[in-house]
Design a protein around this motif. Structure first.
Motif, PDB file in Angstrom:
ATOM      1  N   PHE A   1       0.824  -1.207   0.000  1.00 56.03           N
ATOM      2  CA  PHE A   1       0.000   0.000   0.000  1.00 56.03           C
ATOM      3  C   PHE A   1       0.862   1.263   0.000  1.00 56.03           C
ATOM      4  CE2 PHE A   1      -2.588   3.094   2.541  1.00 56.03           C
ATOM      5  CZ  PHE A   1      -3.580   3.298   1.602  1.00 56.03           C
ATOM      6  N   VAL A   2       1.990   1.208   0.699  1.00 63.43           N
ATOM      7  CA  VAL A   2       2.845   2.396   0.822  1.00 63.43           C
ATOM      8  C   VAL A   2       3.390   2.839  -0.539  1.00 63.43           C
ATOM      9  CG1 VAL A   2       5.042   1.223   1.291  1.00 63.43           C
ATOM     10  CG2 VAL A   2       4.611   3.480   2.285  1.00 63.43           C
ATOM     11  N   CYS A   3       3.427   1.939  -1.517  1.00 65.08           N
ATOM     12  CA  CYS A   3       3.948   2.313  -2.832  1.00 65.08           C
ATOM     13  C   CYS A   3       3.015   3.266  -3.575  1.00 65.08           C
ATOM     14  CB  CYS A   3       4.260   1.084  -3.676  1.00 65.08           C
ATOM     15  SG  CYS A   3       5.747   0.263  -3.090  1.00 65.08           S
TER      16      CYS A   3
ATOM     17  N   CYS B   1       5.069   5.762  13.104  1.00 64.10           N
ATOM     18  CA  CYS B   1       4.095   4.963  12.367  1.00 64.10           C
ATOM     19  C   CYS B   1       4.266   3.478  12.692  1.00 64.10           C
ATOM     20  CB  CYS B   1       4.269   5.228  10.869  1.00 64.10           C
ATOM     21  SG  CYS B   1       3.367   4.132   9.784  1.00 64.10           S
ATOM     22  N   ARG B   2       5.511   3.004  12.664  1.00 65.49           N
ATOM     23  CA  ARG B   2       5.745   1.567  12.871  1.00 65.49           C
ATOM     24  C   ARG B   2       5.258   1.123  14.252  1.00 65.49           C
ATOM     25  NH1 ARG B   2      11.092   1.458  12.657  1.00 65.49           N
ATOM     26  NH2 ARG B   2      11.348   1.376  14.918  1.00 65.49           N
ATOM     27  N   ILE B   3       5.662   1.860  15.290  1.00 68.40           N
ATOM     28  CA  ILE B   3       5.301   1.466  16.657  1.00 68.40           C
ATOM     29  C   ILE B   3       3.971   2.102  17.083  1.00 68.40           C
ATOM     30  CG2 ILE B   3       6.083   1.428  19.081  1.00 68.40           C
ATOM     31  CD1 ILE B   3       7.993  -0.057  17.308  1.00 68.40           C
TER      32      ILE B   3
ATOM     33  N   GLU C   1       0.283  -2.427   6.676  1.00 69.37           N
ATOM     34  CA  GLU C   1       0.900  -1.816   5.499  1.00 69.37           C
ATOM     35  C   GLU C   1       2.008  -0.814   5.831  1.00 69.37           C
ATOM     36  OE1 GLU C   1       0.543  -2.735   2.477  1.00 69.37           O
ATOM     37  OE2 GLU C   1      -1.137  -4.103   2.709  1.00 69.37           O
ATOM     38  N   SER C   2       2.184  -0.475   7.105  1.00 72.36           N
ATOM     39  CA  SER C   2       3.268   0.441   7.474  1.00 72.36           C
ATOM     40  C   SER C   2       4.588  -0.163   6.988  1.00 72.36           C
ATOM     41  CB  SER C   2       3.292   0.610   8.996  1.00 72.36           C
ATOM     42  OG  SER C   2       4.503   1.205   9.381  1.00 72.36           O
ATOM     43  N   CYS C   3       5.427   0.659   6.345  1.00 65.37           N
ATOM     44  CA  CYS C   3       6.667   0.088   5.799  1.00 65.37           C
ATOM     45  C   CYS C   3       7.720  -0.099   6.887  1.00 65.37           C
ATOM     46  CB  CYS C   3       7.191   0.952   4.665  1.00 65.37           C
ATOM     47  SG  CYS C   3       8.120   2.392   5.211  1.00 65.37           S
ATOM     48  N   GLY C   4       7.529   0.549   8.033  1.00 62.46           N
ATOM     49  CA  GLY C   4       8.437   0.338   9.159  1.00 62.46           C
ATOM     50  C   GLY C   4       9.619   1.276   9.195  1.00 62.46           C
ATOM     51  N   LYS C   5       9.673   2.224   8.242  1.00 61.95           N
ATOM     52  CA  LYS C   5      10.865   3.076   8.185  1.00 61.95           C
ATOM     53  C   LYS C   5      10.937   4.056   9.359  1.00 61.95           C
ATOM     54  CE  LYS C   5      13.338   6.099   4.996  1.00 61.95           C
ATOM     55  NZ  LYS C   5      13.733   6.189   3.597  1.00 61.95           N
ATOM     56  N   CYS C   6       9.800   4.565   9.817  1.00 59.75           N
ATOM     57  CA  CYS C   6       9.874   5.529  10.918  1.00 59.75           C
ATOM     58  C   CYS C   6       9.082   5.054  12.137  1.00 59.75           C
ATOM     59  CB  CYS C   6       9.436   6.919  10.455  1.00 59.75           C
ATOM     60  SG  CYS C   6       7.709   7.055  10.044  1.00 59.75           S
ATOM     61  N   THR C   7       9.565   5.423  13.301  1.00 57.26           N
ATOM     62  CA  THR C   7       9.030   4.882  14.553  1.00 57.26           C
ATOM     63  C   THR C   7       7.593   5.305  14.860  1.00 57.26           C
ATOM     64  OG1 THR C   7      11.285   5.139  15.291  1.00 57.26           O
ATOM     65  CG2 THR C   7       9.714   4.450  16.951  1.00 57.26           C
TER      66      THR C   7
ATOM     67  N   ASN D   1       4.247  13.301  13.585  1.00 58.03           N
ATOM     68  CA  ASN D   1       5.656  12.895  13.545  1.00 58.03           C
ATOM     69  C   ASN D   1       6.008  11.832  12.499  1.00 58.03           C
ATOM     70  OD1 ASN D   1       6.614  14.557  15.739  1.00 58.03           O
ATOM     71  ND2 ASN D   1       5.317  13.287  17.035  1.00 58.03           N
ATOM     72  N   SER D   2       5.019  11.330  11.798  1.00 60.18           N
ATOM     73  CA  SER D   2       5.328  10.291  10.808  1.00 60.18           C
ATOM     74  C   SER D   2       5.952  10.900   9.557  1.00 60.18           C
ATOM     75  CB  SER D   2       4.065   9.524  10.426  1.00 60.18           C
ATOM     76  OG  SER D   2       3.639   8.749  11.515  1.00 60.18           O
ATOM     77  N   LEU D   3       6.726  10.091   8.887  1.00 62.15           N
ATOM     78  CA  LEU D   3       7.465  10.578   7.722  1.00 62.15           C
ATOM     79  C   LEU D   3       6.574  10.801   6.502  1.00 62.15           C
ATOM     80  CD1 LEU D   3      10.156  11.153   6.220  1.00 62.15           C
ATOM     81  CD2 LEU D   3      10.394   8.695   5.888  1.00 62.15           C
ATOM     82  N   CYS D   4       5.682   9.873   6.233  1.00 58.30           N
ATOM     83  CA  CYS D   4       4.926  10.003   4.989  1.00 58.30           C
ATOM     84  C   CYS D   4       3.425  10.017   5.254  1.00 58.30           C
ATOM     85  CB  CYS D   4       5.281   8.886   4.005  1.00 58.30           C
ATOM     86  SG  CYS D   4       4.389   7.355   4.264  1.00 58.30           S
ATOM     87  N   GLY D   5       2.689  10.191   4.164  1.00 58.97           N
ATOM     88  CA  GLY D   5       1.238  10.315   4.258  1.00 58.97           C
ATOM     89  C   GLY D   5       0.569   9.123   4.915  1.00 58.97           C
ATOM     90  N   LEU D   6       1.138   7.942   4.762  1.00 58.07           N
ATOM     91  CA  LEU D   6       0.491   6.756   5.345  1.00 58.07           C
ATOM     92  C   LEU D   6       0.373   6.917   6.861  1.00 58.07           C
ATOM     93  CD1 LEU D   6       1.004   3.064   4.323  1.00 58.07           C
ATOM     94  CD2 LEU D   6       0.789   3.687   6.714  1.00 58.07           C
ATOM     95  N   GLY D   7       1.484   7.253   7.505  1.00 61.83           N
ATOM     96  CA  GLY D   7       1.453   7.425   8.951  1.00 61.83           C
ATOM     97  C   GLY D   7       0.725   8.692   9.368  1.00 61.83           C
TER      98      GLY D   7
END
Ligand code: SF4
Length: 525
Positions: free
Chosen positions: A277-279, A456-458, A448-454, A493-499
């Protein structure tokens, strides 16, 4: 006669391919091959009534056609000219006559610009697209307009990105055009991943040449000679039709070198997404096209400066492109005459959930949710009450009944805590638990979180755990406040639109349906 049979994914899944086979055999048996032309089209929009068949010149709209109905359609309608009334979409039956589709509740408030050729032409035959003014806009742009005039027209039209954000398309193009580089790119985002969304798929299945034409126009406008369409591999019919369309456009000299003898070169390639989804996020999409793991990159630099392979790039969504040829042909005044003050033109919505007419609709911006749900959508089954509509998929929010009459446009949706998103519109009735809905969408973003930033991931995981605790009846009122606070941290604080948008379904349901959350907690007031 022309017999149009829907070959979109919806009708294909209810057996329309087999219906075409049976139809062709029966036509042959009746000796009508020369008189009857069978056309496999894209989506008509009324997916709930598939498989759909429309016979012209009468305009008879047959719905839910079964293979065993075909002999009667051929022997009665095609041979004797007698319409098979029992198979007609009942909305079109008007005593002894049949109403035109445009007079039915489903179609009469629609205005089809992006969808204008869907359900009308055979998308696998370029001549049919050309017969509908196809590639005339590209010809006009290349021979009568400068790149700056093309950009000015799109800017002046007020067209905004249909993929969700609503950024002005002409401004995006002008930023990329202003950057000098030895190579620039034009990309199309067809990585439609929102649950309940199928607008882009239907557009590509029904009218792939419109997207190709628009991308070539964009290439001319910004000075790019290569384009990429990034599309989900889960859309095999769209991918196949797109490839056929690209091959045909090359054969006709509409892609490749020296297009229309103007010296302008432009070509296109397809890149398949693998289901992340992140793509669909613009920088992740470009990273994926580059052959790397599809993770977002920080912005700035923005794609208009440093995009695909580090070169100036524009990325637009499928529906945005589908509007371009018509704007170039008919002018910006024509386009901006439709819609609201800051949202011009139309919007395609995929109607789903608790609604009679599940399907694809295109309405002028500013149409209300009530008009879409009650009139076009035919209301809610079982006489149930409308509770809310979810727009914008996992990035969007729920619109409650109190906003049923708000004109839908980019700004109004944000003001009421949702967003346009790409156009998925899921209707919920009085039986739907809004906490479950929020949990469903959040579960999707956690996966679907890509895990790159905390954050969103956590953060989304913790948020999901809190929500889960509440739905198990073990949460407290304090948890609701904590959850809300966490939502704001994830968003900011998330990097991209998904978070940044992942908490929206939780926040909007908390805002409008807090009492449902409170009903789940242990220390109810
Ligand atoms: Fe990845 Fe989520 Fe961070 Fe986006 S916000 S980069 S999806 S972890």
């Amino acid at each position: 006669s022309n017999v149009l049979v829907c070959g979109g994914t919806g009708c294909t899944s209810s057996n329309s391919e087999y219906i075409i086979q049976v139809l062709k055999k029966e036509i042959q048996k009746a000796g009508l091959e020369k008189e009857v032309n069978v056309v496999r089209t894209g989506c008509f929009g009324l997916c709930a009534l598939g498989p759909i068949m429309v016979i012209y010149p009468e305009g008879a709209f047959y719905s839910m056609v079964k293979p065993e109905d075909i002999p009667e359609i051929v022997s009665e309608h095609l041979l004797k000219g007698r319409i098979v009334t029992r198979l007609l979409y009942q909305e079109t039956v008007d005593e002894d006559t049949i109403k035109s589709l445009n007079e039915t509740d489903f179609y009469k408030k629609q205005h089809r610009i992006a969808l204008r050729n869907c359900g009308v032409i055979n998308p696998e035959i370029i001549d049919e697209y050309i017969a509908m003014d196809g590639y005339a806009a590209l010809g006009k742009a290349l021979t009568e307009m400068t790149p700056q005039e093309v950009i000015d027209t799109i800017k002046d039209s007020g067209l905004r990105g249909r993929g969700g954000g609503g950024f002005p398309t002409g401004v995006k193009w002008s930023l990329a055009a202003a950057n000098q580089a030895d190579q620039k790119y034009v990309c199309c985002n067809a990585d439609e991943g929102d649950p309940g969304a199928f607008m882009d798929r239907s557009l590509l299945e029904g009218d792939p040449h419109a997207i190709i034409e628009a991308m070539a126009i964009a290439g001319y406008a910004i000075g790019a000679n290569q384009g990429y369409i990034y599309i989900r591999a889960e859309y095999p019919i769209a991918v196949k039709r797109l490839q056929i369309a690209i091959d045909q456009a090359r054969e006709y000299g509409l892609l490749g070198t020296d297009i229309f003898g103007t010296g302008f070169d432009f070509d296109l390639d397809i890149r398949l997404g693998a289901g992340a989804f992140v793509c669909g996020e613009e920088t992740a999409l470009m990273t994926s096209i580059e052959g790397k793991r599809g993770e977002p990159r920080p912005r700035p630099p923005f794609p208009a400066q440093k995009g695909l392979f580090g070169k100036p790039t524009i990325l637009n969504n499928v529906e945005t492109y589908a509007n371009i040829p018509q704007i170039i042909l008919k002018g910006s005044d024509w386009f901006k005459a439709m819609g609201t003050e800051k949202s011009k033109g139309t919007k395609v919505f995929a109607l789903g959930g608790k609604i009679h007419n599940t399907g694809l609709v295109e309405v002028p911006m500013g149409t209300t949710l009530r008009e879409i749900v009650e009139e076009i959508g035919g209301g809610i089954p079982g006489g149930k009450k409308f509770k809310a509509a979810q727009t914008g998929g996992p990035s969007g929010g729920c619109i409650p009944a109190e906003h049923f009459d708000v004109p839908i446009d980019y700004d109004n949706l944000i003001a009421i805590g949702s967003m346009m998103g790409s156009g998925g519109l899921i209707v919920m009735d009085e039986d739907t638990c809004m906490v479950d809905i929020a949990k469903f969408f959040l579960e999707f973003t956690v996966d679907e979180s890509c895990g790159k930033c905390t954050p969103c991931r956590i953060g989304t995981k913790r948020l999901y755990e809190m929500l889960d605790k509440i739905t198990r009846g073990e949460g407290t009122l304090e948890d609701l406040d904590k959850m809300e606070e966490l939502c704001y941290h994830i968003k900011s604080n998330s990097l991209c639109g998904l978070g940044q948008t992942a908490p929206n379904p939780v926040l909007s349901t908390l805002k409008y349906f807090r009492e449902e959350y409170e009903a789940h907690v242990v220390d109810k007031k």
